[in-house]
Design an enzyme around this catalytic site. Sequence first.
Site, mmCIF file in Angstrom:
data_model
loop_
_atom_site.group_PDB
_atom_site.id
_atom_site.type_symbol
_atom_site.label_atom_id
_atom_site.label_comp_id
_atom_site.label_asym_id
_atom_site.label_seq_id
_atom_site.Cartn_x
_atom_site.Cartn_y
_atom_site.Cartn_z
ATOM 1 N N LYS A 182 -6.054 -23.411 -71.613
ATOM 2 C CA LYS A 182 -6.085 -24.783 -72.170
ATOM 3 C C LYS A 182 -7.333 -25.452 -72.101
ATOM 4 C CE LYS A 182 -5.380 -28.887 -71.033
ATOM 5 N NZ LYS A 182 -6.569 -29.812 -71.357
ATOM 6 N N GLY A 239 -10.476 -28.392 -61.297
ATOM 7 C CA GLY A 239 -10.380 -29.862 -61.729
ATOM 8 C C GLY A 239 -10.067 -30.728 -60.266
ATOM 9 N N SER A 240 -9.479 -31.992 -60.829
ATOM 10 C CA SER A 240 -9.065 -32.946 -59.849
ATOM 11 C C SER A 240 -7.968 -32.633 -59.025
ATOM 12 C CB SER A 240 -8.872 -34.417 -60.686
ATOM 13 O OG SER A 240 -7.715 -34.243 -61.280
ATOM 14 N N GLY A 243 -4.542 -33.903 -60.752
ATOM 15 C CA GLY A 243 -4.350 -33.149 -61.900
ATOM 16 C C GLY A 243 -3.923 -31.829 -61.399
ATOM 17 N N GLY A 244 -4.622 -31.135 -60.369
ATOM 18 C CA GLY A 244 -4.320 -29.988 -59.773
ATOM 19 C C GLY A 244 -3.080 -29.975 -59.073
ATOM 20 N N GLU A 263 -8.858 -25.089 -57.646
ATOM 21 C CA GLU A 263 -10.091 -25.307 -57.074
ATOM 22 C C GLU A 263 -10.098 -26.794 -57.126
ATOM 23 O OE1 GLU A 263 -11.761 -23.629 -54.874
ATOM 24 O OE2 GLU A 263 -10.625 -21.704 -55.403
ATOM 25 N N CYS A 300 -18.318 -30.330 -57.471
ATOM 26 C CA CYS A 300 -17.383 -30.299 -56.582
ATOM 27 C C CYS A 300 -18.058 -30.091 -55.168
ATOM 28 C CB CYS A 300 -16.648 -29.129 -56.639
ATOM 29 S SG CYS A 300 -17.355 -27.742 -57.411
ATOM 30 N N GLU A 389 -12.612 -37.891 -52.323
ATOM 31 C CA GLU A 389 -13.765 -37.747 -53.314
ATOM 32 C C GLU A 389 -13.811 -39.018 -54.183
ATOM 33 O OE1 GLU A 389 -13.277 -34.979 -56.507
ATOM 34 O OE2 GLU A 389 -15.057 -34.093 -56.138
#
Length: 503
Positions: A182, A239-240, A243-244, A263, A300, A389
Amino acid sequence: MTYQTHGKHLIAGEQVAGEKTFRSEPVDGNGADFAVGSEDLVNRACEAAEAAFPAYGATSREERAKFLETIADEIEARAEAITETGSRESGLPEARLQGERGRTTGQFRLFAEHIRKGDYLDRRHDAALPDRAPLPRPDLKMIQRPIGPVAVFGASNFPLAFSVGGGDTAAALAAGCPVVVKGHSAHPGTGELVGDAITAAVKKCGLPAGTFSLIQGGDRKVGAALVQHPLIKAVGFTGSLAGGRALFDLCAQRPEPIPFFGELGSVNPMFVLPEATKARGAEIGKGWAGSLTMGAGQFCTNPGIAIVARGSEGDAFVSAATEALKEVGPQTMLTDGIASAYKDGKARFDSRNSANPLLTNEDEGRNASPNLYETDVDAYLQDHALGEEVFGPLGLVVRVGGPDDMARLAEGMDGQLTTTLHMDDGDTDLARRLLPLLERKAGRILVNGFPTGVEVADAMVHGGPYPASTNFGATSVGTLSIRRFLRPVCYQNLPDALLPEAF
Ligand code: NAP
Protein backbone atom coordinates in the site's frame (compact mmCIF):
# COMPACT_ATOMS: atom_id res chain seq x y z
CA MET A 1 14.75 17.04 -15.76
CA THR A 2 11.59 16.32 -13.78
CA TYR A 3 10.40 12.70 -14.07
CA GLN A 4 6.85 12.43 -15.44
CA THR A 5 4.87 10.01 -13.30
CA HIS A 6 2.23 7.76 -14.90
CA GLY A 7 0.16 7.90 -11.71
CA LYS A 8 -1.22 4.36 -11.97
CA HIS A 9 -1.31 1.36 -9.64
CA LEU A 10 0.92 -1.57 -10.54
CA ILE A 11 -1.12 -4.70 -10.20
CA ALA A 12 0.52 -8.01 -11.13
CA GLY A 13 2.63 -6.37 -13.85
CA GLU A 14 -0.09 -4.10 -15.25
CA GLN A 15 -0.51 -0.36 -14.93
CA VAL A 16 -4.05 0.21 -13.69
CA ALA A 17 -5.81 3.57 -13.57
CA GLY A 18 -8.26 4.42 -10.77
CA GLU A 19 -11.73 5.94 -10.96
CA LYS A 20 -10.57 8.79 -8.72
CA THR A 21 -7.21 10.50 -8.28
CA PHE A 22 -5.39 12.33 -5.51
CA ARG A 23 -2.73 14.98 -5.94
CA SER A 24 0.78 14.64 -4.55
CA GLU A 25 2.21 17.55 -2.51
CA PRO A 26 5.89 17.99 -3.41
CA VAL A 27 7.77 20.90 -1.83
CA ASP A 28 8.03 22.75 -5.16
CA GLY A 29 4.24 22.77 -5.49
CA ASN A 30 4.25 20.86 -8.80
CA GLY A 31 1.93 18.08 -7.70
CA ALA A 32 0.82 15.22 -9.95
CA ASP A 33 -2.28 13.05 -10.04
CA PHE A 34 -2.21 9.48 -8.73
CA ALA A 35 -4.88 6.83 -8.86
CA VAL A 36 -6.77 6.28 -5.61
CA GLY A 37 -6.96 2.66 -4.50
CA SER A 38 -10.18 0.71 -4.01
CA GLU A 39 -11.34 -2.48 -2.37
CA ASP A 40 -11.76 -4.10 -5.81
CA LEU A 41 -8.13 -3.42 -6.62
CA VAL A 42 -7.01 -4.77 -3.26
CA ASN A 43 -8.91 -7.94 -4.06
CA ARG A 44 -7.37 -8.16 -7.53
CA ALA A 45 -3.81 -7.74 -6.17
CA CYS A 46 -4.35 -10.26 -3.35
CA GLU A 47 -5.82 -12.86 -5.71
CA ALA A 48 -2.87 -12.40 -8.07
CA ALA A 49 -0.47 -12.76 -5.12
CA GLU A 50 -2.15 -15.97 -4.01
CA ALA A 51 -2.09 -17.30 -7.59
CA ALA A 52 1.66 -16.51 -7.74
CA PHE A 53 2.48 -18.12 -4.41
CA PRO A 54 2.69 -21.83 -5.38
CA ALA A 55 5.27 -21.06 -8.07
CA TYR A 56 7.06 -18.18 -6.34
CA GLY A 57 7.19 -19.93 -2.97
CA ALA A 58 8.72 -22.96 -4.71
CA THR A 59 11.52 -21.03 -6.46
CA SER A 60 15.02 -22.05 -5.48
CA ARG A 61 17.02 -19.83 -3.15
CA GLU A 62 19.37 -19.07 -6.02
CA GLU A 63 16.47 -17.97 -8.26
CA ARG A 64 15.19 -15.64 -5.56
CA ALA A 65 18.68 -14.29 -4.85
CA LYS A 66 19.07 -13.39 -8.53
CA PHE A 67 15.64 -11.73 -8.46
CA LEU A 68 16.60 -9.60 -5.44
CA GLU A 69 19.84 -8.57 -7.16
CA THR A 70 17.89 -7.71 -10.32
CA ILE A 71 15.59 -5.46 -8.27
CA ALA A 72 18.66 -3.66 -6.90
CA ASP A 73 19.97 -3.20 -10.46
CA GLU A 74 16.60 -1.92 -11.69
CA ILE A 75 16.43 0.60 -8.82
CA GLU A 76 19.92 1.80 -9.71
CA ALA A 77 18.89 2.12 -13.36
CA ARG A 78 16.28 4.68 -12.19
CA ALA A 79 18.64 6.37 -9.71
CA GLU A 80 18.46 9.90 -11.06
CA ALA A 81 14.67 10.00 -11.31
CA ILE A 82 14.31 8.42 -7.85
CA THR A 83 16.59 11.02 -6.25
CA GLU A 84 14.93 13.93 -7.98
CA THR A 85 11.36 12.78 -7.33
CA GLY A 86 12.13 11.59 -3.78
CA SER A 87 13.72 14.88 -2.85
CA ARG A 88 10.84 16.95 -4.26
CA GLU A 89 8.17 14.81 -2.60
CA SER A 90 9.80 14.49 0.84
CA GLY A 91 11.74 17.75 1.12
CA LEU A 92 14.79 15.66 2.09
CA PRO A 93 18.12 16.71 0.54
CA GLU A 94 19.32 14.84 -2.57
CA ALA A 95 22.39 13.51 -0.70
CA ARG A 96 20.10 11.86 1.84
CA LEU A 97 18.06 10.24 -0.95
CA GLN A 98 21.24 8.97 -2.59
CA GLY A 99 22.44 7.47 0.69
CA GLU A 100 19.05 5.91 1.31
CA ARG A 101 19.04 4.41 -2.18
CA GLY A 102 22.39 2.75 -1.43
CA ARG A 103 20.92 1.34 1.76
CA THR A 104 17.87 0.07 -0.13
CA THR A 105 19.78 -1.71 -2.89
CA GLY A 106 22.30 -2.92 -0.27
CA GLN A 107 19.38 -4.46 1.64
CA PHE A 108 18.22 -6.44 -1.42
CA ARG A 109 21.78 -7.66 -2.06
CA LEU A 110 22.31 -8.57 1.60
CA PHE A 111 19.13 -10.69 1.54
CA ALA A 112 20.32 -12.37 -1.68
CA GLU A 113 23.52 -13.44 0.11
CA HIS A 114 21.60 -14.39 3.23
CA ILE A 115 19.25 -16.82 1.51
CA ARG A 116 22.09 -18.29 -0.57
CA LYS A 117 23.82 -19.26 2.71
CA GLY A 118 20.62 -20.98 3.87
CA ASP A 119 21.20 -20.63 7.65
CA TYR A 120 17.90 -18.77 7.95
CA LEU A 121 16.06 -22.03 7.26
CA ASP A 122 17.16 -23.17 10.73
CA ARG A 123 17.06 -26.82 9.59
CA ARG A 124 16.65 -29.17 12.57
CA HIS A 125 16.76 -32.95 12.42
CA ASP A 126 15.89 -35.48 15.11
CA ALA A 127 16.85 -38.80 13.51
CA ALA A 128 14.50 -41.75 13.89
CA LEU A 129 15.07 -44.04 16.90
CA PRO A 130 13.23 -47.20 15.78
CA ASP A 131 14.51 -49.24 18.75
CA ARG A 132 13.66 -46.73 21.46
CA ALA A 133 11.58 -48.16 24.29
CA PRO A 134 8.84 -47.97 25.20
CA LEU A 135 8.04 -46.15 21.93
CA PRO A 136 10.16 -45.65 18.82
CA ARG A 137 10.86 -42.06 17.70
CA PRO A 138 9.93 -41.07 14.17
CA ASP A 139 12.31 -39.14 11.89
CA LEU A 140 11.62 -35.41 12.40
CA LYS A 141 12.91 -32.65 10.17
CA MET A 142 11.97 -29.01 10.70
CA ILE A 143 12.43 -26.20 8.27
CA GLN A 144 11.15 -22.63 7.81
CA ARG A 145 8.66 -22.16 4.97
CA PRO A 146 7.21 -18.98 3.39
CA ILE A 147 3.80 -18.03 4.75
CA GLY A 148 2.01 -16.70 1.63
CA PRO A 149 1.04 -13.18 0.47
CA VAL A 150 2.33 -10.35 2.68
CA ALA A 151 0.99 -6.77 2.86
CA VAL A 152 3.52 -3.94 3.29
CA PHE A 153 2.98 -0.35 4.49
CA GLY A 154 5.93 2.03 4.38
CA ALA A 155 6.54 5.20 6.41
CA SER A 156 6.73 8.76 5.14
CA ASN A 157 10.20 9.42 6.55
CA PHE A 158 12.09 6.76 4.58
CA PRO A 159 10.68 7.00 1.05
CA LEU A 160 13.08 4.26 -0.08
CA ALA A 161 14.51 2.14 2.75
CA PHE A 162 11.18 1.68 4.62
CA SER A 163 8.79 1.95 1.71
CA VAL A 164 7.78 0.20 -1.54
CA GLY A 165 11.19 -1.50 -1.93
CA GLY A 166 12.18 -1.25 1.71
CA GLY A 167 13.24 -3.82 4.27
CA ASP A 168 9.80 -5.43 4.66
CA THR A 169 9.44 -6.01 0.91
CA ALA A 170 13.02 -7.31 0.62
CA ALA A 171 12.56 -9.68 3.58
CA ALA A 172 9.19 -11.02 2.37
CA LEU A 173 10.37 -11.57 -1.21
CA ALA A 174 13.56 -13.24 0.09
CA ALA A 175 11.43 -15.58 2.20
CA GLY A 176 9.39 -16.60 -0.87
CA CYS A 177 6.26 -14.54 -0.16
CA PRO A 178 4.49 -12.41 -2.82
CA VAL A 179 4.06 -8.80 -1.70
CA VAL A 180 1.20 -6.31 -2.02
CA VAL A 181 2.34 -2.80 -1.06
CA LYS A 182 0.00 0.00 0.00
CA GLY A 183 1.86 3.08 -1.23
CA HIS A 184 2.39 6.02 1.09
CA SER A 185 0.48 9.13 0.01
CA ALA A 186 3.46 11.34 1.02
CA HIS A 187 5.69 10.00 -1.80
CA PRO A 188 3.56 8.33 -4.50
CA GLY A 189 5.92 9.22 -7.38
CA THR A 190 8.95 7.76 -5.61
CA GLY A 191 6.87 4.69 -4.79
CA GLU A 192 5.81 4.37 -8.41
CA LEU A 193 9.44 4.45 -9.64
CA VAL A 194 10.51 1.75 -7.19
CA GLY A 195 7.36 -0.24 -8.02
CA ASP A 196 8.26 -0.01 -11.71
CA ALA A 197 11.76 -1.31 -10.87
CA ILE A 198 10.38 -4.33 -8.98
CA THR A 199 7.81 -5.02 -11.72
CA ALA A 200 10.60 -4.94 -14.35
CA ALA A 201 12.66 -7.37 -12.25
CA VAL A 202 9.69 -9.76 -11.93
CA LYS A 203 9.40 -9.81 -15.74
CA LYS A 204 13.14 -10.14 -16.37
CA CYS A 205 13.39 -13.09 -13.99
CA GLY A 206 10.34 -14.84 -15.52
CA LEU A 207 8.45 -14.92 -12.20
CA PRO A 208 4.66 -14.98 -11.83
CA ALA A 209 3.24 -11.49 -12.34
CA GLY A 210 1.35 -11.53 -9.01
CA THR A 211 4.65 -11.75 -7.09
CA PHE A 212 4.43 -7.98 -6.63
CA SER A 213 1.72 -5.30 -6.68
CA LEU A 214 1.61 -1.68 -5.61
CA ILE A 215 -1.70 -0.02 -4.82
CA GLN A 216 -1.41 3.73 -4.36
CA GLY A 217 -3.09 5.18 -1.27
CA GLY A 218 -5.22 8.29 -1.19
CA ASP A 219 -7.94 6.59 0.83
CA ARG A 220 -7.49 5.02 4.26
CA LYS A 221 -10.08 2.36 3.33
CA VAL A 222 -7.47 0.77 1.05
CA GLY A 223 -5.12 -0.06 3.92
CA ALA A 224 -8.00 -1.32 6.04
CA ALA A 225 -9.23 -3.57 3.20
CA LEU A 226 -5.72 -4.89 2.58
CA VAL A 227 -5.03 -6.02 6.16
CA GLN A 228 -8.46 -7.63 6.33
CA HIS A 229 -8.18 -9.48 3.04
CA PRO A 230 -8.45 -13.22 3.74
CA LEU A 231 -5.56 -14.08 1.39
CA ILE A 232 -3.06 -11.86 3.26
CA LYS A 233 -1.08 -13.87 5.81
CA ALA A 234 1.00 -11.17 7.56
CA VAL A 235 1.52 -7.41 7.50
CA GLY A 236 4.79 -5.47 7.66
CA PHE A 237 4.08 -1.88 8.77
CA THR A 238 6.34 1.09 9.51
CA GLY A 239 4.64 4.24 10.72
CA SER A 240 2.90 5.97 13.58
CA LEU A 241 1.54 4.43 16.75
CA ALA A 242 -1.99 5.62 15.92
CA GLY A 243 -1.98 4.22 12.36
CA GLY A 244 -0.23 1.03 13.37
CA ARG A 245 -2.54 0.39 16.27
CA ALA A 246 -5.66 0.91 14.13
CA LEU A 247 -4.43 -1.62 11.55
CA PHE A 248 -3.15 -4.03 14.23
CA ASP A 249 -6.63 -4.07 15.82
CA LEU A 250 -8.19 -4.86 12.42
CA CYS A 251 -5.77 -7.79 12.00
CA ALA A 252 -6.64 -9.14 15.43
CA GLN A 253 -10.40 -8.90 14.71
CA ARG A 254 -10.24 -10.90 11.48
CA PRO A 255 -11.97 -14.32 11.46
CA GLU A 256 -8.43 -15.64 10.92
CA PRO A 257 -6.19 -13.26 12.93
CA ILE A 258 -2.79 -12.71 11.35
CA PRO A 259 0.48 -11.28 12.67
CA PHE A 260 0.89 -7.54 12.26
CA PHE A 261 4.55 -6.54 12.46
CA GLY A 262 4.24 -2.85 13.26
CA GLU A 263 7.43 -0.83 13.73
CA LEU A 264 6.16 2.30 15.41
CA GLY A 265 7.44 5.45 17.01
CA SER A 266 9.78 5.77 19.98
CA VAL A 267 11.39 8.49 22.13
CA ASN A 268 14.67 6.57 22.62
CA PRO A 269 15.71 7.78 26.08
CA MET A 270 19.36 8.62 26.62
CA PHE A 271 20.80 8.23 30.13
CA VAL A 272 23.82 10.43 30.80
CA LEU A 273 25.52 8.79 33.77
CA PRO A 274 27.24 10.94 36.45
CA GLU A 275 30.93 10.36 35.63
CA ALA A 276 30.35 10.90 31.92
CA THR A 277 28.40 14.09 32.74
CA LYS A 278 31.29 15.31 34.87
CA ALA A 279 33.94 14.48 32.27
CA ARG A 280 32.22 15.62 29.09
CA GLY A 281 28.66 16.81 29.75
CA ALA A 282 28.91 19.73 27.32
CA GLU A 283 30.29 17.55 24.54
CA ILE A 284 27.48 14.98 24.97
CA GLY A 285 24.91 17.80 25.05
CA LYS A 286 26.18 19.14 21.74
CA GLY A 287 26.19 15.66 20.19
CA TRP A 288 22.64 15.09 21.42
CA ALA A 289 21.45 18.30 19.74
CA GLY A 290 22.94 17.04 16.43
CA SER A 291 21.24 13.65 16.67
CA LEU A 292 17.93 15.18 17.84
CA THR A 293 17.68 17.50 14.84
CA MET A 294 19.10 15.19 12.16
CA GLY A 295 16.62 14.98 9.27
CA ALA A 296 14.44 17.57 11.08
CA GLY A 297 14.04 15.06 13.92
CA GLN A 298 11.98 12.79 11.67
CA PHE A 299 13.64 9.52 12.62
CA CYS A 300 12.05 6.72 14.60
CA THR A 301 15.40 6.51 16.46
CA ASN A 302 15.45 10.24 17.26
CA PRO A 303 16.69 10.48 20.90
CA GLY A 304 13.86 12.71 22.17
CA ILE A 305 14.62 12.38 25.88
CA ALA A 306 17.85 12.98 27.79
CA ILE A 307 18.11 11.98 31.45
CA VAL A 308 20.71 14.08 33.23
CA ALA A 309 21.59 14.86 36.86
CA ARG A 310 20.54 18.11 38.53
CA GLY A 311 23.35 20.48 39.54
CA SER A 312 26.11 22.35 37.77
CA GLU A 313 27.57 19.43 35.85
CA GLY A 314 24.19 18.55 34.39
CA ASP A 315 23.69 22.26 33.67
CA ALA A 316 26.73 22.16 31.38
CA PHE A 317 25.01 19.45 29.32
CA VAL A 318 21.79 21.46 29.14
CA SER A 319 23.46 24.76 28.16
CA ALA A 320 25.59 23.14 25.48
CA ALA A 321 22.53 21.38 24.04
CA THR A 322 20.47 24.60 24.12
CA GLU A 323 23.23 26.63 22.43
CA ALA A 324 23.70 23.98 19.73
CA LEU A 325 19.93 23.82 19.11
CA LYS A 326 19.78 27.61 18.71
CA GLU A 327 22.14 27.27 15.77
CA VAL A 328 19.76 24.92 13.94
CA GLY A 329 17.39 26.85 11.74
CA PRO A 330 14.00 25.78 10.43
CA GLN A 331 14.00 22.58 8.35
CA THR A 332 11.39 21.41 5.84
CA MET A 333 9.14 18.64 7.13
CA LEU A 334 8.07 15.64 5.05
CA THR A 335 4.47 16.76 4.60
CA ASP A 336 2.19 19.62 5.61
CA GLY A 337 0.36 17.17 7.88
CA ILE A 338 3.55 16.15 9.70
CA ALA A 339 4.54 19.82 10.12
CA SER A 340 1.13 20.55 11.61
CA ALA A 341 1.34 17.49 13.92
CA TYR A 342 4.72 18.82 15.14
CA LYS A 343 3.09 22.14 16.06
CA ASP A 344 0.39 20.20 17.95
CA GLY A 345 3.09 18.25 19.80
CA LYS A 346 4.81 21.48 20.81
CA ALA A 347 1.47 22.91 21.97
CA ARG A 348 1.03 19.80 24.14
CA PHE A 349 4.29 20.65 25.92
CA ASP A 350 3.45 24.37 26.12
CA SER A 351 0.17 23.54 27.83
CA ARG A 352 1.86 21.68 30.69
CA ASN A 353 3.12 23.36 33.85
CA SER A 354 5.38 20.38 34.39
CA ALA A 355 7.39 21.10 31.21
CA ASN A 356 9.64 24.12 31.59
CA PRO A 357 10.52 25.62 28.17
CA LEU A 358 14.28 26.11 27.58
CA LEU A 359 14.06 26.99 23.89
CA THR A 360 10.90 27.52 21.86
CA ASN A 361 10.28 28.55 18.26
CA GLU A 362 7.18 29.38 16.25
CA ASP A 363 7.26 28.04 12.71
CA GLU A 364 5.41 28.86 9.51
CA GLY A 365 3.99 26.35 7.01
CA ARG A 366 5.96 23.16 6.42
CA ASN A 367 8.98 24.26 8.52
CA ALA A 368 10.07 23.01 11.93
CA SER A 369 12.68 24.43 14.31
CA PRO A 370 14.01 22.82 17.48
CA ASN A 371 12.14 23.13 20.77
CA LEU A 372 13.56 22.08 24.12
CA TYR A 373 11.85 21.50 27.48
CA GLU A 374 12.91 20.39 30.92
CA THR A 375 11.09 18.43 33.59
CA ASP A 376 11.82 16.30 36.65
CA VAL A 377 11.48 12.61 37.27
CA ASP A 378 8.22 12.74 39.24
CA ALA A 379 6.47 14.94 36.69
CA TYR A 380 7.68 12.69 33.88
CA LEU A 381 6.41 9.54 35.54
CA GLN A 382 3.05 11.11 36.39
CA ASP A 383 2.32 12.66 33.00
CA HIS A 384 2.34 10.00 30.28
CA ALA A 385 2.07 12.59 27.52
CA LEU A 386 5.61 13.81 28.27
CA GLY A 387 6.93 10.41 27.20
CA GLU A 388 5.00 10.23 23.92
CA GLU A 389 6.77 10.76 20.59
CA VAL A 390 6.64 14.21 19.01
CA PHE A 391 7.74 13.51 15.43
CA GLY A 392 10.25 16.30 14.80
CA PRO A 393 13.14 18.14 16.51
CA LEU A 394 11.63 18.44 20.00
CA GLY A 395 13.72 17.41 23.00
CA LEU A 396 12.95 16.89 26.67
CA VAL A 397 15.58 16.87 29.44
CA VAL A 398 14.54 14.97 32.56
CA ARG A 399 16.62 16.10 35.54
CA VAL A 400 17.28 13.42 38.14
CA GLY A 401 18.60 13.43 41.69
CA GLY A 402 20.78 10.33 41.43
CA PRO A 403 20.96 6.62 40.55
CA ASP A 404 17.62 5.75 42.22
CA ASP A 405 15.82 8.29 40.03
CA MET A 406 17.48 6.86 36.93
CA ALA A 407 16.36 3.37 37.92
CA ARG A 408 12.78 4.59 38.55
CA LEU A 409 12.74 6.21 35.12
CA ALA A 410 14.08 3.11 33.43
CA GLU A 411 11.41 1.04 35.17
CA GLY A 412 8.63 3.48 34.37
CA MET A 413 9.32 4.10 30.69
CA ASP A 414 7.39 2.56 27.81
CA GLY A 415 8.85 0.09 25.30
CA GLN A 416 11.46 1.70 23.05
CA LEU A 417 13.33 0.95 19.85
CA THR A 418 16.57 2.05 21.51
CA THR A 419 17.99 3.36 24.72
CA THR A 420 21.45 4.83 25.24
CA LEU A 421 23.91 5.04 28.10
CA HIS A 422 26.61 7.68 28.08
CA MET A 423 29.13 6.41 30.59
CA ASP A 424 32.72 6.39 31.77
CA ASP A 425 34.54 3.65 33.70
CA GLY A 426 33.35 5.06 37.02
CA ASP A 427 29.71 4.59 35.88
CA THR A 428 30.01 0.82 35.41
CA ASP A 429 28.19 -0.14 38.63
CA LEU A 430 25.26 2.11 37.81
CA ALA A 431 25.17 0.83 34.24
CA ARG A 432 25.12 -2.74 35.59
CA ARG A 433 22.13 -1.80 37.75
CA LEU A 434 20.24 -0.16 34.86
CA LEU A 435 20.91 -2.80 32.20
CA PRO A 436 18.45 -5.48 33.38
CA LEU A 437 15.76 -2.78 33.49
CA LEU A 438 16.62 -1.42 30.04
CA GLU A 439 16.77 -4.87 28.45
CA ARG A 440 13.09 -5.28 29.28
CA LYS A 441 12.27 -2.00 27.54
CA ALA A 442 14.34 -1.67 24.38
CA GLY A 443 15.33 -3.59 21.26
CA ARG A 444 18.81 -2.01 21.04
CA ILE A 445 20.99 -0.65 23.85
CA LEU A 446 23.88 1.64 22.94
CA VAL A 447 26.83 2.93 24.88
CA ASN A 448 28.48 6.30 24.15
CA GLY A 449 26.81 6.85 20.80
CA PHE A 450 23.58 8.19 19.29
CA PRO A 451 20.78 5.94 18.05
CA THR A 452 20.09 7.66 14.71
CA GLY A 453 21.68 5.50 12.02
CA VAL A 454 20.57 1.86 12.03
CA GLU A 455 23.07 -0.59 10.57
CA VAL A 456 21.56 -3.20 8.22
CA ALA A 457 23.33 -6.28 9.54
CA ASP A 458 22.88 -9.77 10.94
CA ALA A 459 22.93 -8.72 14.61
CA MET A 460 20.69 -5.64 14.27
CA VAL A 461 17.43 -5.50 16.21
CA HIS A 462 15.10 -2.71 15.17
CA GLY A 463 12.03 -3.37 17.25
CA GLY A 464 11.14 -3.55 20.91
CA PRO A 465 8.30 -3.98 23.39
CA TYR A 466 5.01 -2.17 22.65
CA PRO A 467 4.54 0.66 21.77
CA ALA A 468 7.90 0.60 19.93
CA SER A 469 6.55 -2.34 17.95
CA THR A 470 3.55 -4.63 18.03
CA ASN A 471 5.66 -7.78 18.16
CA PHE A 472 8.66 -7.81 20.50
CA GLY A 473 10.08 -11.02 19.04
CA ALA A 474 10.84 -9.38 15.71
CA THR A 475 13.08 -6.87 14.00
CA SER A 476 12.29 -4.91 10.83
CA VAL A 477 15.95 -4.20 9.98
CA GLY A 478 18.69 -6.74 9.31
CA THR A 479 18.65 -10.31 8.12
CA LEU A 480 16.72 -11.61 11.15
CA SER A 481 13.71 -9.71 9.79
CA ILE A 482 13.10 -12.55 7.30
CA ARG A 483 11.81 -14.70 10.18
CA ARG A 484 8.60 -12.64 10.30
CA PHE A 485 7.52 -14.10 6.97
CA LEU A 486 8.44 -17.73 7.61
CA ARG A 487 6.67 -20.49 9.48
CA PRO A 488 8.29 -23.64 10.88
CA VAL A 489 6.96 -26.88 9.41
CA CYS A 490 7.93 -30.28 10.81
CA TYR A 491 8.17 -33.17 8.33
CA GLN A 492 7.71 -36.52 10.00
CA ASN A 493 9.09 -39.57 8.15
CA LEU A 494 9.02 -37.79 4.78
CA PRO A 495 11.17 -39.35 2.07
CA ASP A 496 14.05 -37.01 1.15
CA ALA A 497 12.68 -36.59 -2.36
CA LEU A 498 9.58 -34.87 -0.97
CA LEU A 499 11.39 -32.38 1.24
CA PRO A 500 11.42 -28.73 0.09
CA GLU A 501 15.14 -28.35 0.94
CA ALA A 502 18.02 -30.79 1.20
CA PHE A 503 19.22 -31.60 4.73
P1 NAP B 1 1.50 6.87 9.37
O1 NAP B 1 0.77 8.14 9.26
O2 NAP B 1 1.09 5.91 10.43
O3 NAP B 1 1.43 6.19 7.92
C1 NAP B 1 1.99 4.93 7.62
C2 NAP B 1 1.09 4.19 6.62
O4 NAP B 1 -0.09 3.73 7.28
C3 NAP B 1 0.59 5.03 5.45
O5 NAP B 1 0.49 4.20 4.32
C4 NAP B 1 -0.77 5.48 5.91
O6 NAP B 1 -1.66 5.78 4.84
C5 NAP B 1 -1.25 4.25 6.64
N1 NAP B 1 -2.23 4.53 7.69
C6 NAP B 1 -2.03 5.32 8.79
N2 NAP B 1 -3.13 5.31 9.56
C7 NAP B 1 -4.03 4.50 8.96
C8 NAP B 1 -5.36 4.10 9.28
N3 NAP B 1 -5.96 4.53 10.38
N4 NAP B 1 -5.99 3.27 8.43
C9 NAP B 1 -5.39 2.82 7.30
N5 NAP B 1 -4.14 3.20 6.94
C10 NAP B 1 -3.46 4.00 7.76
O7 NAP B 1 3.06 7.13 9.64
P2 NAP B 1 4.03 8.18 8.93
O8 NAP B 1 3.63 9.55 9.33
O9 NAP B 1 4.15 7.88 7.53
O10 NAP B 1 5.45 7.85 9.59
C11 NAP B 1 5.98 8.53 10.67
C12 NAP B 1 5.94 7.63 11.90
O11 NAP B 1 6.61 6.40 11.60
C13 NAP B 1 6.67 8.19 13.10
O12 NAP B 1 5.91 7.95 14.23
C14 NAP B 1 7.99 7.40 13.14
O13 NAP B 1 8.59 7.30 14.39
C15 NAP B 1 7.52 6.08 12.63
N6 NAP B 1 8.60 5.31 12.05
C16 NAP B 1 8.96 4.13 12.65
C17 NAP B 1 10.01 3.40 12.14
C18 NAP B 1 10.42 2.11 12.77
O14 NAP B 1 11.17 1.38 12.17
N7 NAP B 1 9.94 1.81 13.96
C19 NAP B 1 10.69 3.84 11.00
C20 NAP B 1 10.28 5.02 10.38
C21 NAP B 1 9.21 5.73 10.94
P3 NAP B 1 -1.67 7.20 4.09
O15 NAP B 1 -0.70 7.05 2.97
O16 NAP B 1 -3.06 7.35 3.64
O17 NAP B 1 -1.24 8.25 5.09
